[in-house]
Design an enzyme around this catalytic site. Sequence first.
Site, short mmCIF file in Angstrom:
data_model
loop_
_atom_site.label_atom_id
_atom_site.label_comp_id
_atom_site.label_asym_id
_atom_site.label_seq_id
_atom_site.Cartn_x
_atom_site.Cartn_y
_atom_site.Cartn_z
N ASP A 40 0.89 -1.12 0.00
CA ASP A 40 -0.10 -0.13 -0.01
C ASP A 40 0.78 1.28 0.09
OD1 ASP A 40 1.03 0.01 2.65
OD2 ASP A 40 -1.06 -0.22 3.61
N ASN A 86 -8.41 0.34 13.63
CA ASN A 86 -9.54 0.20 13.10
C ASN A 86 -9.81 -1.28 12.18
OD1 ASN A 86 -8.65 0.55 10.58
ND2 ASN A 86 -9.90 2.30 10.08
N HIS A 144 -8.06 -2.21 9.74
CA HIS A 144 -7.98 -2.17 8.29
C HIS A 144 -6.55 -3.26 7.98
CE1 HIS A 144 -4.88 1.54 8.27
NE2 HIS A 144 -4.29 0.32 8.52
N GLU A 152 -9.97 -0.21 3.95
CA GLU A 152 -10.45 0.34 5.13
C GLU A 152 -12.12 -0.42 5.56
OE1 GLU A 152 -8.94 2.21 7.02
OE2 GLU A 152 -8.23 4.22 5.96
#
Length: 241
Positions: free
Chosen positions: A67, A135, A137, A142
Amino acid sequence: MQLIQFTGTSNLTEKAVELICQIVKEKPDATLCFACGETPRPVMNGLIQCHEKGSVDFSRVTLIGLDEWIGVGRETKGSCAQMLYDDFFTPMGFKEDQITIFNGLSANLSDDIEKINDLVEKKGIDFLLLGIGMNGHIGLNEPGEDPNQNAHLVNLSATTKKVMSKYFSEEIAIEKGITLGFSQLLNAKTIIMIATGERKAKIVKQIIEQKPNPQLPASLLKLSKNESLFFIDKEAASLLD
Ligand code: PGA
């Protein structure tokens, strides 16, 4: 997905390094994909030691990026490219033709996406090392995103935008990222997802307790039909029953 709890981060790191070295010994031209961030750093350091000792030959592996933040390049401290090169690729002596990663400054992101998708399609991913966002991810997939995607652009969540400031030495407003998608990640032959430290304990508990669902991307690793390992240390396991 197999959960493996370690008493300390050093045993966890040792086991991950041993597994990766084994994969490369068995398949010297393996394709490897590493997350950047704080979590994978000890494993990268362990691999650098193996390389320096000459115990494993990494000269034929292919590296694929997981990423990147859109709007920053390798010269910005905190970009994935900067972390990967400085913490891993350069000390490992990888050559440029071994490396394909996302360029957050690219003027033509759709071409970059196509190039990475073609490479993943052609070579597959033999080994994937993942951290987990606060979170849940994975890469920059996401919560709530369609998991049936290859590499794609992402609107960063509020949590990620808050947490990401820890990587950068100055304030940078970043709204988007680019990431491999779950269609690709779930096909990796061996996956190690790592969570270390107390700050990850809450998300680890959710991952263990929930059925695979796109609201908690890390839970989707349970859908892998290949070897999918979830390595956690004592602190990250502290809220488990
Ligand atoms: P960290 O990041 O390893 O720096 O905690 C994990 C992630 O966001 O993927």
